[in-house]
Design a protein around this motif. Structure first.
Motif, PDB file in Angstrom:
ATOM      1  N   SER A 114      33.647 -16.883  16.426  1.00 32.84           N
ATOM      2  CA  SER A 114      34.681 -17.849  16.059  1.00 32.84           C
ATOM      3  C   SER A 114      35.071 -17.631  14.597  1.00 32.84           C
ATOM      4  CB  SER A 114      34.164 -19.276  16.252  1.00 32.84           C
ATOM      5  OG  SER A 114      33.115 -19.544  15.330  1.00 32.84           O
ATOM      6  N   LYS A 115      36.189 -18.208  14.209  1.00 35.43           N
ATOM      7  CA  LYS A 115      36.622 -18.072  12.817  1.00 35.43           C
ATOM      8  C   LYS A 115      35.567 -18.626  11.862  1.00 35.43           C
ATOM      9  CE  LYS A 115      41.508 -18.471  14.055  1.00 35.43           C
ATOM     10  NZ  LYS A 115      42.734 -19.309  13.982  1.00 35.43           N
ATOM     11  N   LEU A 116      34.997 -19.770  12.225  1.00 37.08           N
ATOM     12  CA  LEU A 116      33.982 -20.386  11.364  1.00 37.08           C
ATOM     13  C   LEU A 116      32.767 -19.485  11.220  1.00 37.08           C
ATOM     14  CD1 LEU A 116      32.841 -22.808   9.789  1.00 37.08           C
ATOM     15  CD2 LEU A 116      32.035 -23.725  11.975  1.00 37.08           C
ATOM     16  N   MET A 117      32.253 -18.975  12.331  1.00 38.74           N
ATOM     17  CA  MET A 117      31.050 -18.164  12.271  1.00 38.74           C
ATOM     18  C   MET A 117      31.309 -16.822  11.590  1.00 38.74           C
ATOM     19  SD  MET A 117      28.907 -20.212  13.241  1.00 38.74           S
ATOM     20  CE  MET A 117      27.580 -19.054  12.914  1.00 38.74           C
ATOM     21  N   ALA A 118      32.507 -16.275  11.788  1.00 46.43           N
ATOM     22  CA  ALA A 118      32.848 -15.022  11.108  1.00 46.43           C
ATOM     23  C   ALA A 118      32.858 -15.227   9.594  1.00 46.43           C
ATOM     24  CB  ALA A 118      34.207 -14.517  11.585  1.00 46.43           C
ATOM     25  N   GLY A 119      33.452 -16.338   9.143  1.00 46.32           N
ATOM     26  CA  GLY A 119      33.478 -16.626   7.716  1.00 46.32           C
ATOM     27  C   GLY A 119      32.091 -16.852   7.166  1.00 46.32           C
ATOM     28  N   VAL A 120      31.273 -17.623   7.886  1.00 41.81           N
ATOM     29  CA  VAL A 120      29.906 -17.912   7.436  1.00 41.81           C
ATOM     30  C   VAL A 120      29.083 -16.628   7.342  1.00 41.81           C
ATOM     31  CG1 VAL A 120      27.731 -18.996   8.140  1.00 41.81           C
ATOM     32  CG2 VAL A 120      29.866 -20.293   8.234  1.00 41.81           C
ATOM     33  N   LEU A 121      29.180 -15.777   8.367  1.00 48.91           N
ATOM     34  CA  LEU A 121      28.400 -14.541   8.380  1.00 48.91           C
ATOM     35  C   LEU A 121      28.808 -13.610   7.246  1.00 48.91           C
ATOM     36  CD1 LEU A 121      26.315 -12.723   9.734  1.00 48.91           C
ATOM     37  CD2 LEU A 121      28.127 -11.884  11.249  1.00 48.91           C
ATOM     38  N   ALA A 122      30.123 -13.414   7.057  1.00 43.75           N
ATOM     39  CA  ALA A 122      30.600 -12.497   6.013  1.00 43.75           C
ATOM     40  C   ALA A 122      30.195 -12.998   4.624  1.00 43.75           C
ATOM     41  CB  ALA A 122      32.116 -12.343   6.099  1.00 43.75           C
ATOM     42  N   ILE A 123      30.414 -14.269   4.355  1.00 50.08           N
ATOM     43  CA  ILE A 123      30.073 -14.810   3.042  1.00 50.08           C
ATOM     44  C   ILE A 123      28.563 -14.807   2.839  1.00 50.08           C
ATOM     45  CG2 ILE A 123      30.155 -16.880   1.586  1.00 50.08           C
ATOM     46  CD1 ILE A 123      32.819 -17.572   3.013  1.00 50.08           C
ATOM     47  N   GLY A 124      27.808 -15.182   3.877  1.00 48.03           N
ATOM     48  CA  GLY A 124      26.351 -15.196   3.764  1.00 48.03           C
ATOM     49  C   GLY A 124      25.779 -13.820   3.488  1.00 48.03           C
ATOM     50  N   LEU A 125      26.289 -12.796   4.172  1.00 51.01           N
ATOM     51  CA  LEU A 125      25.810 -11.432   3.948  1.00 51.01           C
ATOM     52  C   LEU A 125      26.118 -10.966   2.526  1.00 51.01           C
ATOM     53  CD1 LEU A 125      26.846  -9.749   7.319  1.00 51.01           C
ATOM     54  CD2 LEU A 125      24.511 -10.014   6.467  1.00 51.01           C
ATOM     55  N   ASN A 126      27.309 -11.248   2.057  1.00 53.81           N
ATOM     56  CA  ASN A 126      27.710 -10.798   0.724  1.00 53.81           C
ATOM     57  C   ASN A 126      26.944 -11.525  -0.379  1.00 53.81           C
ATOM     58  OD1 ASN A 126      29.945 -11.275  -1.699  1.00 53.81           O
ATOM     59  ND2 ASN A 126      29.912  -9.197  -0.902  1.00 53.81           N
ATOM     60  N   ILE A 127      26.932 -12.843  -0.339  1.00 59.77           N
ATOM     61  CA  ILE A 127      26.262 -13.619  -1.379  1.00 59.77           C
ATOM     62  C   ILE A 127      24.750 -13.426  -1.314  1.00 59.77           C
ATOM     63  CG2 ILE A 127      25.850 -15.940  -2.266  1.00 59.77           C
ATOM     64  CD1 ILE A 127      28.669 -14.922  -2.778  1.00 59.77           C
ATOM     65  N   GLY A 128      24.206 -13.255  -0.104  1.00 61.59           N
ATOM     66  CA  GLY A 128      22.773 -13.029   0.034  1.00 61.59           C
ATOM     67  C   GLY A 128      22.307 -11.777  -0.688  1.00 61.59           C
ATOM     68  N   ALA A 129      23.154 -10.754  -0.738  1.00 62.54           N
ATOM     69  CA  ALA A 129      22.785  -9.522  -1.442  1.00 62.54           C
ATOM     70  C   ALA A 129      22.631  -9.771  -2.938  1.00 62.54           C
ATOM     71  CB  ALA A 129      23.843  -8.447  -1.190  1.00 62.54           C
TER      72      ALA A 129
END
Length: 216
Positions: free
Chosen positions: A83-98
């Motif tokens: 979903s749009k929400l989960m895609a946004g959460v996953l992309a931001i989480g992966l980037n900021i988590g690094a």
């Protein structure tokens, strides 16, 4: 002519709630990944260190916007549709988590070797030393940079506008199209709302830092 504030507020409120939802979920994902990759970078196992470093280097170097497009538009070709929400959460989480992983790694590394030696002298296992001695001290160092990182995460949520998720920025753009002559006021409100949310994050960060410092 007075600005139609009452027409704007419901849309901006809906967008604010979506933005906060994306930010909170992304924060959870990024903090978990930060802890795993940060501690993994210090592991005694070479494979774990390699995987952790590969994750950090890959997602720090990747543009968040491109990553967001890849997660939302490219993954469906691999039979993974989010979903749009989960895609946004996953992309931001992966980037900021690094980025967060480097905060965890450096904070844990900054704890003096004497603390580890004291844990060994007390016959604590490696896990016990990490949980009871090292992490509590490292956590005090982590809070200020993590507070800044969470503010960056909040600002990154505005990128979900590009996959048409109805966040705060998206709603502001809709209002701009409908009330073009009021553009300065609409974007002024947008700046103000982001500022208020960022201020709340800063306040929580300072309170948490003070609480941990007193405990220490």
């Amino acid at each position: 002519m007075n600005a139609p504030w009452l027409d704007w507020l419901p849309m901006l409120l809906d967008g604010t709630l979506i933005t906060i939802q994306v930010a909170l979920l992304s924060a959870v994902v990024s903090i978990v990944l930060s802890a795993l990759a940060g501690l993994g970078s210090l592991s005694r196992y070479a494979v774990v260190r390699l995987i952790s470093r590969a994750y950090v280097e890959l997602f720090r170097a990747c543009s968040l916007l491109v990553l967001l497009f890849w997660v939302y538009f490219a993954l469906p070709f691999l039979q993974i549709e989010l979903s749009k929400l989960m895609a946004g959460v996953l992309a931001i989480g992966l980037n900021i988590g690094a980025y967060g992983a480097e905060i965890v790694r450096s904070s844990v590394s900054a704890v003096s070797g004497g603390q580890r030696e004291a844990g060994i002298a007390l016959n604590l296992s490696g896990t016990q030393r990490m949980l009871r001695v090292i992490l509590p001290q490292a956590a005090v160092r982590m809070v200020p940079p993590f507070g800044n990182l969470m503010i960056e995460l909040l600002k990154s949520t505005s990128l979900v506008y590009f996959i048409t998720l109805s966040d705060l920025t998206y709603e502001a753009m809709v209002l701009r199209n409908n009330y073009y002559v009021w553009t300065p006021y609409i974007f002024g409100l947008l700046l103000l709302i982001y500022f208020l949310i960022s201020s709340c994050i800063s306040l929580v960060s300072r309170l948490l830092e003070r609480r941990l410092a007193v405990w220490r």
